[in-house]
Design an enzyme around this catalytic site. Structure first.
Site, PDB file in Angstrom:
ATOM      1  N   ASP A 237    -137.367 -84.909 109.143  1.00 40.43           N
ATOM      2  CA  ASP A 237    -136.749 -86.123 108.912  1.00 40.43           C
ATOM      3  C   ASP A 237    -137.117 -87.024 109.720  1.00 40.43           C
ATOM      4  OD1 ASP A 237    -136.355 -84.824 106.579  1.00 40.43           O
ATOM      5  OD2 ASP A 237    -134.421 -84.450 107.053  1.00 40.43           O
TER       6      ASP A 237
ATOM      7  N   HIS B  73    -131.688 -78.475 114.446  1.00 47.21           N
ATOM      8  CA  HIS B  73    -132.467 -77.404 113.410  1.00 47.21           C
ATOM      9  C   HIS B  73    -131.868 -76.218 113.030  1.00 47.21           C
ATOM     10  CE1 HIS B  73    -135.443 -75.473 110.326  1.00 47.21           C
ATOM     11  NE2 HIS B  73    -135.441 -76.461 109.693  1.00 47.21           N
TER      12      HIS B  73
ATOM     13  N   HIS C 269    -129.941 -81.307 105.045  1.00 43.67           N
ATOM     14  CA  HIS C 269    -130.752 -81.138 104.734  1.00 43.67           C
ATOM     15  C   HIS C 269    -131.967 -82.116 104.654  1.00 43.67           C
ATOM     16  CE1 HIS C 269    -133.550 -78.107 103.176  1.00 43.67           C
ATOM     17  NE2 HIS C 269    -132.931 -78.030 102.058  1.00 43.67           N
TER      18      HIS C 269
HETATM   19  C1  LIG Z   1    -136.006 -80.831 106.541  1.00 47.67           C
HETATM   20  C2  LIG Z   1    -134.167 -80.657 106.875  1.00 47.67           C
HETATM   21  O1  LIG Z   1    -133.267 -79.624 106.059  1.00 47.67           O
HETATM   22  S1  LIG Z   1    -134.489 -80.536 108.784  1.00 47.67           S
HETATM   23  C3  LIG Z   1    -133.157 -80.762 108.946  1.00 47.67           C
HETATM   24  C4  LIG Z   1    -131.656 -82.542 108.621  1.00 47.67           C
HETATM   25  N1  LIG Z   1    -130.975 -82.102 108.826  1.00 47.67           N
HETATM   26  C5  LIG Z   1    -130.447 -83.151 109.655  1.00 47.67           C
HETATM   27  O2  LIG Z   1    -130.768 -83.606 110.669  1.00 47.67           O
HETATM   28  C6  LIG Z   1    -129.391 -83.578 110.006  1.00 47.67           C
HETATM   29  C7  LIG Z   1    -128.498 -83.322 111.340  1.00 47.67           C
HETATM   30  N2  LIG Z   1    -128.642 -81.858 112.299  1.00 47.67           N
HETATM   31  C8  LIG Z   1    -127.698 -80.674 112.312  1.00 47.67           C
HETATM   32  O3  LIG Z   1    -126.433 -81.503 111.123  1.00 47.67           O
HETATM   33  C9  LIG Z   1    -127.613 -79.465 112.213  1.00 47.67           C
HETATM   34  O4  LIG Z   1    -128.643 -79.541 114.097  1.00 47.67           O
HETATM   35  C10 LIG Z   1    -127.565 -78.585 111.415  1.00 47.67           C
HETATM   36  C11 LIG Z   1    -127.451 -78.815 110.308  1.00 47.67           C
HETATM   37  C12 LIG Z   1    -129.437 -79.636 110.593  1.00 47.67           C
HETATM   38  C13 LIG Z   1    -128.536 -76.764 112.182  1.00 47.67           C
HETATM   39  O5  LIG Z   1    -126.715 -77.201 112.397  1.00 47.67           O
HETATM   40  P1  LIG Z   1    -126.371 -75.394 113.140  1.00 47.67           P
HETATM   41  O6  LIG Z   1    -127.267 -74.746 113.199  1.00 47.67           O
HETATM   42  O7  LIG Z   1    -125.404 -75.394 111.786  1.00 47.67           O
HETATM   43  O8  LIG Z   1    -126.031 -75.799 114.136  1.00 47.67           O
HETATM   44  P2  LIG Z   1    -124.554 -76.486 114.662  1.00 47.67           P
HETATM   45  O9  LIG Z   1    -124.385 -77.579 113.788  1.00 47.67           O
HETATM   46  O10 LIG Z   1    -123.553 -75.700 114.195  1.00 47.67           O
HETATM   47  O11 LIG Z   1    -124.638 -77.234 116.314  1.00 47.67           O
HETATM   48  C14 LIG Z   1    -124.241 -77.232 117.136  1.00 47.67           C
HETATM   49  C15 LIG Z   1    -124.141 -78.132 118.226  1.00 47.67           C
HETATM   50  O12 LIG Z   1    -125.033 -78.574 118.374  1.00 47.67           O
HETATM   51  C16 LIG Z   1    -125.161 -80.389 118.186  1.00 47.67           C
HETATM   52  N3  LIG Z   1    -125.764 -80.943 116.620  1.00 47.67           N
HETATM   53  C17 LIG Z   1    -126.391 -79.818 116.131  1.00 47.67           C
HETATM   54  N4  LIG Z   1    -127.204 -81.205 115.342  1.00 47.67           N
HETATM   55  C18 LIG Z   1    -126.997 -82.278 116.417  1.00 47.67           C
HETATM   56  C19 LIG Z   1    -127.139 -83.583 116.373  1.00 47.67           C
HETATM   57  N5  LIG Z   1    -127.869 -83.701 114.388  1.00 47.67           N
HETATM   58  N6  LIG Z   1    -126.395 -84.320 116.335  1.00 47.67           N
HETATM   59  C20 LIG Z   1    -124.818 -84.003 117.506  1.00 47.67           C
HETATM   60  N7  LIG Z   1    -125.240 -82.674 117.797  1.00 47.67           N
HETATM   61  C21 LIG Z   1    -126.087 -82.179 117.085  1.00 47.67           C
HETATM   62  C22 LIG Z   1    -123.525 -79.521 117.097  1.00 47.67           C
HETATM   63  O13 LIG Z   1    -122.347 -80.085 117.322  1.00 47.67           O
HETATM   64  C23 LIG Z   1    -123.094 -78.727 117.923  1.00 47.67           C
HETATM   65  O14 LIG Z   1    -122.439 -78.957 119.135  1.00 47.67           O
HETATM   66  P3  LIG Z   1    -121.310 -77.889 119.471  1.00 47.67           P
HETATM   67  O15 LIG Z   1    -121.907 -76.336 120.257  1.00 47.67           O
HETATM   68  O16 LIG Z   1    -120.745 -78.244 120.675  1.00 47.67           O
HETATM   69  O17 LIG Z   1    -120.337 -78.058 118.292  1.00 47.67           O
HETATM   70  O1  LIG Z   2    -135.709 -74.931 106.943  1.00 47.83           O
HETATM   71  C1  LIG Z   2    -134.486 -75.557 107.061  1.00 47.83           C
HETATM   72  O2  LIG Z   2    -133.153 -74.731 107.415  1.00 47.83           O
HETATM   73  C2  LIG Z   2    -134.638 -77.121 106.584  1.00 47.83           C
HETATM   74  C3  LIG Z   2    -135.847 -77.261 106.601  1.00 47.83           C
HETATM   75  O3  LIG Z   2    -136.631 -77.641 107.457  1.00 47.83           O
HETATM   76  C4  LIG Z   2    -136.624 -77.536 105.667  1.00 47.83           C
HETATM   77  O4  LIG Z   2    -136.127 -77.106 104.811  1.00 47.83           O
HETATM   78  O5  LIG Z   2    -137.676 -78.041 105.445  1.00 47.83           O
END
Ligand SMILES: CC(=O)SCCNC(=O)CCNC(=O)[C@H](O)C(C)(C)COP(=O)(O)OP(=O)(O)OC[C@H]1O[C@@H](n2cnc3c(N)ncnc32)[C@H](O)[C@@H]1OP(=O)(O)O
Ligand SMILES: O=C([O-])CC(=O)C(=O)O
Length: 386
Positions: free
Chosen positions: A327, A276, A228
């Site tokens: 981010d 996301h 997050h």
């Molecule tokens: C302001 C914010 O909070 S925005 C979010 C900030 N967080 C990040 O940047 C962390 C990196 N990103 C992630 O971990 C994910 O994209 C999340 C947690 C934000 C969303 O995840 P979810 O919707 O649960 O998707 P999930 O993690 O299941 O990913 C789906 C697929 O995409 C891949 N994937 C998603 N994000 C990434 C990533 N950042 N890097 C590499 N692979 C990724 C996963 O490995 C998965 O692949 P698979 O199906 O082959 O296993």
């Molecule tokens: O909506 C989300 O899951 C994460 C995000 O982009 C935020 O909180 O700004």
């Protein structure tokens, strides 16, 4: 409970993905149209034309302020900027090695425990508490960075707007207008995003009829994680790991970043700042934040940062078609402004306090205890045998 028709087993939505748990009037995240509205206004327009103070007012009061309302609101915010000496002494008692998010969490809790209306959760008391936290947090974040650097507290200036004063208290010098603008944009973009994990945490805590500061303290804990809010800090660690070389061209930096990304993905690593839960075709806020980053790259004369940015983004798009989230451009923007990397998520806190508190107040308007069900899959009933 929803069930699967053929087996009657409960349908489990891990991570509540795709589950709509309540309504909200505060913001609309539309993944299909790639848009984000705060109280009906496109966030890009707010970022282009408003101060963060106006946006905070909007989130809490449903409408933008008129001139008189903004004058009163601004006066109240400026009046609440000084760091409470007790909060300062608590911060001073914490090790400089403590993560700045732990300092934020502690500060929110201390501010709550000392609040004159601590146990009053009326709408009036909560609005006052929200405004006070919003006004007080820049001092918490700015002072924490300064004490880590062995520097003294900088007193707030009431002739500066929120963004300019935040930078003043952080660095002890007036920031250039372009830098203030980019910082203001980042605060607006970070302010609110519907039922993200930290906001949902705040709503869960509020749903038990706990108090606003408890909900904000819990939300800070949820924001800390790299999946997050902690991702903006993690993005910078990626840049640092690749290596930031100021003597390098944009193309050279991009090539090294591509190689790094290809290796990371080959090792099945998650790269922070990409992907996301809701947006699958790109985060609505990224173009606006990227434009602010571009201005900072130009202002500070740092094209190699753009090289790293482009190299990672392109390699991720080609390999997995995953787009950056907010981010991703925010991290390097804060780096260029001079913030320490572990202060990036606290900057997010200072902004998101507005969204969290708007949701806390909305939750209380039509509260229902948030308590989902679970499907037990541990051992069946067994005898203790004693
Ligand atoms: C302001 C914010 O909070 S925005 C979010 C900030 N967080 C990040 O940047 C962390 C990196 N990103 C992630 O971990 C994910 O994209 C999340 C947690 C934000 C969303 O995840 P979810 O919707 O649960 O998707 P999930 O993690 O299941 O990913 C789906 C697929 O995409 C891949 N994937 C998603 N994000 C990434 C990533 N950042 N890097 C590499 N692979 C990724 C996963 O490995 C998965 O692949 P698979 O199906 O082959 O296993
Ligand atoms: O909506 C989300 O899951 C994460 C995000 O982009 C935020 O909180 O700004």
């Amino acid at each position: 409970m929803s069930t699967d028709a053929t087996t009657e087993a409960p349908q489990i939505r891990k991570g509540l993905a795709g589950v709509v748990v309540d309504t909200t009037k505060i913001s609309k995240v539309n993944a299909e149209t790639n848009s984000l509205l705060y109280r009906g206004y496109p966030v890009q327009e707010l970022a282009a034309h408003c101060s963060f103070e106006e946006v905070a007012y909007l989130l809490w009061n449903s409408e933008l302020p008129d001139a008189d309302q903004l004058r009163d609101f601004t006066a109240a915010e400026r009046g609440g900027r000084a760091l409470d000496p007790v909060v300062k002494s608590v911060i001073d008692s914490l090790p400089v090695e403590a993560h700045p998010m732990d300092v934020c969490r502690t500060a929110a809790s201390v501010i709550g425990a000392r609040h004159r209306l601590a146990e009053d959760s009326s709408p009036e008391a909560n609005l006052a508490k929200a405004l006070e936290l919003f006004a007080a947090f820049p001092a918490v974040v700015a002072y924490d960075q300064r004490r880590r650097r062995g520097q003294d507290l900088v007193e707030p200036r009431d002739d500066l707007g929120y963004a300019a004063n935040f930078l003043w208290m952080s660095f002890g010098e007036e920031a250039a207008p372009e830098v203030v603008d980019a910082f203001n944009v980042s605060m607006i973009l970070y302010a609110e995003h519907s039922f993200n994990a930290s906001t949902f945490t705040a709503r869960v805590i509020t749903s038990t009829l706990s108090d606003l500061h408890s909900a904000v303290t819990g939300a800070i804990g949820a924001l800390k994680g790299p999946l997050h809010g902690g991702a903006n800090e993690a993005v910078m660690h990626t840049f640092e790991q690749i290596g930031i070389r100021t003597d390098e061209s944009r193309e050279e930096a991009a090539a090294r970043a591509r190689t790094w990304m290809e290796q990371a993905l080959a090792e099945k690593k998650k790269v922070m700042g990409f992907g996301h839960r809701v947006y699958k075709h790109g985060d609505s806020r990224v173009p606006t934040m990227k434009a602010a980053l571009d201005k900072m790259i130009e202002h500070y004369g740092r094209p190699e940062i753009l090289g790293l940015y482009d190299g990672l983004e392109t390699a991720m798009a080609e390999a997995k078609d995953i787009k950056p989230n907010l981010d991703y451009p925010a991290g390097p923007t804060y780096h260029l402004m001079g913030f320490d990397t572990d202060m990036f998520t606290p900057l997010f806190v200072a902004s998101r306090i507005t969204g969290w508190t708007a949701h806390i107040m909305e939750q209380l308007e039509s509260n229902s205890l948030i308590r989902p069900l679970s499907e037990y899959n541990g051992p069946g009933q067994r005898a203790l045998g004693r």
